[in-house]
Motif scaffolding. Structure first.
Motif, PDB file in Angstrom:
ATOM      1  N   ASN A   3     -68.453 -63.513  28.358  1.00  0.00           N
ATOM      2  CA  ASN A   3     -68.794 -64.982  28.085  1.00  0.00           C
ATOM      3  C   ASN A   3     -69.872 -65.093  28.845  1.00  0.00           C
ATOM      4  O   ASN A   3     -70.384 -64.746  29.677  1.00  0.00           O
ATOM      5  CB  ASN A   3     -67.100 -65.743  28.686  1.00  0.00           C
ATOM      6  CG  ASN A   3     -67.300 -65.643  30.395  1.00  0.00           C
ATOM      7  OD1 ASN A   3     -68.029 -64.364  30.954  1.00  0.00           O
ATOM      8  ND2 ASN A   3     -66.776 -66.581  30.977  1.00  0.00           N
ATOM      9  N   ARG A   4     -70.454 -66.439  28.316  1.00  0.00           N
ATOM     10  CA  ARG A   4     -71.843 -66.940  28.640  1.00  0.00           C
ATOM     11  C   ARG A   4     -71.828 -67.935  29.948  1.00  0.00           C
ATOM     12  O   ARG A   4     -72.679 -68.329  30.339  1.00  0.00           O
ATOM     13  CB  ARG A   4     -72.431 -67.644  27.583  1.00  0.00           C
ATOM     14  CG  ARG A   4     -72.725 -66.664  26.420  1.00  0.00           C
ATOM     15  CD  ARG A   4     -73.428 -67.354  25.079  1.00  0.00           C
ATOM     16  NE  ARG A   4     -73.684 -66.329  24.107  1.00  0.00           N
ATOM     17  CZ  ARG A   4     -75.023 -65.749  23.859  1.00  0.00           C
ATOM     18  NH1 ARG A   4     -75.990 -65.853  25.028  1.00  0.00           N
ATOM     19  NH2 ARG A   4     -75.289 -64.880  23.006  1.00  0.00           N
ATOM     20  N   LEU A   5     -70.434 -68.327  30.361  1.00  0.00           N
ATOM     21  CA  LEU A   5     -70.283 -69.552  31.091  1.00  0.00           C
ATOM     22  C   LEU A   5     -69.074 -69.394  32.013  1.00  0.00           C
ATOM     23  O   LEU A   5     -67.852 -68.752  31.562  1.00  0.00           O
ATOM     24  CB  LEU A   5     -70.227 -70.836  30.157  1.00  0.00           C
ATOM     25  CG  LEU A   5     -69.997 -72.180  30.658  1.00  0.00           C
ATOM     26  CD1 LEU A   5     -71.118 -72.483  31.635  1.00  0.00           C
ATOM     27  CD2 LEU A   5     -69.424 -72.909  29.637  1.00  0.00           C
ATOM     28  N   ASP A   6     -69.167 -69.832  33.284  1.00  0.00           N
ATOM     29  CA  ASP A   6     -68.058 -69.771  34.094  1.00  0.00           C
ATOM     30  C   ASP A   6     -68.354 -71.045  34.911  1.00  0.00           C
ATOM     31  O   ASP A   6     -69.228 -71.604  34.869  1.00  0.00           O
ATOM     32  CB  ASP A   6     -68.071 -68.483  35.229  1.00  0.00           C
ATOM     33  CG  ASP A   6     -67.663 -67.438  34.639  1.00  0.00           C
ATOM     34  OD1 ASP A   6     -66.501 -67.396  33.861  1.00  0.00           O
ATOM     35  OD2 ASP A   6     -68.304 -66.109  34.707  1.00  0.00           O
ATOM     36  N   THR A   7     -67.155 -71.226  35.693  1.00  0.00           N
ATOM     37  CA  THR A   7     -67.200 -72.527  36.279  1.00  0.00           C
ATOM     38  C   THR A   7     -66.839 -72.365  37.895  1.00  0.00           C
ATOM     39  O   THR A   7     -65.941 -71.700  37.883  1.00  0.00           O
ATOM     40  CB  THR A   7     -66.516 -73.677  35.638  1.00  0.00           C
ATOM     41  OG1 THR A   7     -66.591 -73.799  34.305  1.00  0.00           O
ATOM     42  CG2 THR A   7     -66.367 -74.926  36.306  1.00  0.00           C
ATOM     43  N   THR A   8     -67.277 -72.736  38.814  1.00  0.00           N
ATOM     44  CA  THR A   8     -66.819 -72.629  40.354  1.00  0.00           C
ATOM     45  C   THR A   8     -65.731 -73.669  40.450  1.00  0.00           C
ATOM     46  O   THR A   8     -65.236 -74.696  39.680  1.00  0.00           O
ATOM     47  CB  THR A   8     -67.636 -73.166  41.029  1.00  0.00           C
ATOM     48  OG1 THR A   8     -67.955 -74.508  41.089  1.00  0.00           O
ATOM     49  CG2 THR A   8     -69.104 -72.577  41.022  1.00  0.00           C
ATOM     50  N   GLU A   9     -64.800 -73.353  41.575  1.00  0.00           N
ATOM     51  CA  GLU A   9     -63.604 -74.102  41.775  1.00  0.00           C
ATOM     52  C   GLU A   9     -64.011 -75.393  42.153  1.00  0.00           C
ATOM     53  O   GLU A   9     -63.198 -76.301  41.770  1.00  0.00           O
ATOM     54  CB  GLU A   9     -62.863 -73.365  43.053  1.00  0.00           C
ATOM     55  CG  GLU A   9     -62.055 -72.192  42.560  1.00  0.00           C
ATOM     56  CD  GLU A   9     -61.418 -72.007  41.463  1.00  0.00           C
ATOM     57  OE1 GLU A   9     -60.450 -73.164  41.390  1.00  0.00           O
ATOM     58  OE2 GLU A   9     -61.514 -71.154  40.629  1.00  0.00           O
ATOM     59  N   ALA A  10     -65.068 -75.752  42.864  1.00  0.00           N
ATOM     60  CA  ALA A  10     -65.556 -77.091  43.158  1.00  0.00           C
ATOM     61  C   ALA A  10     -65.850 -78.060  41.727  1.00  0.00           C
ATOM     62  O   ALA A  10     -65.465 -79.054  41.587  1.00  0.00           O
ATOM     63  CB  ALA A  10     -66.777 -77.055  43.945  1.00  0.00           C
ATOM     64  N   ALA A  11     -66.524 -77.482  40.772  1.00  0.00           N
ATOM     65  CA  ALA A  11     -66.620 -77.938  39.516  1.00  0.00           C
ATOM     66  C   ALA A  11     -65.444 -77.974  38.892  1.00  0.00           C
ATOM     67  O   ALA A  11     -65.251 -79.168  38.253  1.00  0.00           O
ATOM     68  CB  ALA A  11     -67.694 -77.161  38.825  1.00  0.00           C
ATOM     69  N   LYS A  12     -64.415 -77.419  38.802  1.00  0.00           N
ATOM     70  CA  LYS A  12     -63.245 -77.439  38.242  1.00  0.00           C
ATOM     71  C   LYS A  12     -62.421 -78.772  38.542  1.00  0.00           C
ATOM     72  O   LYS A  12     -61.943 -79.478  37.812  1.00  0.00           O
ATOM     73  CB  LYS A  12     -62.265 -76.134  38.263  1.00  0.00           C
ATOM     74  CG  LYS A  12     -62.803 -75.293  37.510  1.00  0.00           C
ATOM     75  CD  LYS A  12     -61.956 -73.983  37.748  1.00  0.00           C
ATOM     76  CE  LYS A  12     -62.472 -72.566  36.875  1.00  0.00           C
ATOM     77  NZ  LYS A  12     -61.608 -71.361  37.323  1.00  0.00           N
ATOM     78  N   VAL A  13     -62.403 -78.934  40.163  1.00  0.00           N
ATOM     79  CA  VAL A  13     -61.875 -79.951  40.717  1.00  0.00           C
ATOM     80  C   VAL A  13     -62.457 -81.118  40.080  1.00  0.00           C
ATOM     81  O   VAL A  13     -61.612 -82.344  39.828  1.00  0.00           O
ATOM     82  CB  VAL A  13     -61.792 -79.838  42.129  1.00  0.00           C
ATOM     83  CG1 VAL A  13     -61.498 -81.180  42.787  1.00  0.00           C
ATOM     84  CG2 VAL A  13     -60.804 -78.900  42.340  1.00  0.00           C
ATOM     85  N   LEU A  14     -63.812 -81.416  40.207  1.00  0.00           N
ATOM     86  CA  LEU A  14     -64.380 -82.441  39.907  1.00  0.00           C
ATOM     87  C   LEU A  14     -64.053 -82.883  38.094  1.00  0.00           C
ATOM     88  O   LEU A  14     -63.968 -84.184  37.745  1.00  0.00           O
ATOM     89  CB  LEU A  14     -65.947 -82.611  40.241  1.00  0.00           C
ATOM     90  CG  LEU A  14     -66.781 -83.508  39.766  1.00  0.00           C
ATOM     91  CD1 LEU A  14     -66.357 -84.878  40.487  1.00  0.00           C
ATOM     92  CD2 LEU A  14     -68.197 -83.482  39.965  1.00  0.00           C
ATOM     93  N   ILE A  15     -64.131 -81.736  37.317  1.00  0.00           N
ATOM     94  CA  ILE A  15     -64.055 -81.965  36.099  1.00  0.00           C
ATOM     95  C   ILE A  15     -62.706 -82.560  35.715  1.00  0.00           C
ATOM     96  O   ILE A  15     -62.336 -83.441  35.014  1.00  0.00           O
ATOM     97  CB  ILE A  15     -64.053 -80.809  35.419  1.00  0.00           C
ATOM     98  CG1 ILE A  15     -65.658 -80.357  35.211  1.00  0.00           C
ATOM     99  CG2 ILE A  15     -63.763 -80.724  33.791  1.00  0.00           C
ATOM    100  CD1 ILE A  15     -65.871 -78.884  34.998  1.00  0.00           C
TER     101      ILE A  15
END
Length: 124
Positions: A3-15
C-alpha cells in the motif's frame, strides 16, 4: 500488494471525530505553497481533485488524493498520515478549529515494495 498510505493511531482518532461531526470526508495533498504543503481534510463533495490527480489509497475509508505534479515527484514514496497539535498553514482543513494539523511522513519504498505497489486511481 504494497500500500502507498498508512495512518497513525492519533490520526485515526481525529478522523473518527471529524467524520462524526462532518460526515464523509476526503483528503487532498497539494504541491503548492502555504496550505497546500500539508494534507487537507474536507467534507466529501466540497473539494474536487483536478484532472489526473492521483488517489493513492483510503484513510479510514475516505479517499486520499495527491496533486498530479506532487505525485510524480513522490510516486516512489510511502505516505503516513499523522496529526500534530498546532495550527497548520491556511486553516482551511477541518481539523484546524480543533488546534490540530495533519502531516505526512514520507519514506522511500524498498525494491520489493516497488515491485508490488498498489495501483493509483487517476481523476478523469
Amino acid at each position: 500488494m504494497s500500500n502507498r498510505l498508512d495512518t497513525t493511531e492519533a490520526a485515526k482518532v481525529l478522523i473518527k471525530e471529524l467524520a462524526e461531526k462532518h460526515g464523509d470526508l476526503m483528503f487532498y495533498q497539494a504541491g503548492g505553497c502555504c496550505e497546500g504543503t500539508q494534507p487537507q481534510c474536507f467534507e466529501k463533495g466540497t473539494f474536487f481533485p483536478r484532472t489526473n490527480d492521483a488517489m493513492i489509497g483510503l484513510v479510514e475509508g475516505f479517499e486520499f488524493w495527491v496533486d498530479r505534479d506532487l505525485f510524480e515527484y513522490w510516486q516512489h514514496a510511502h505516505f503516513t498520515l499523522d496529526v500534530l497539535d498546532g495550527f497548520g498553514p491556511g486553516g482551511f482543513s477541518l481539523e484546524s478549529p480543533l488546534g490540530k494539523t495533519f502531516k505526512v511522513h514520507y519514506r522511500l519504498f524498498d525494491e520489493q515494495e516497488l515491485k508490488q505497489l498498489a495501483p493509483v486511481i487517476r481523476n478523469q
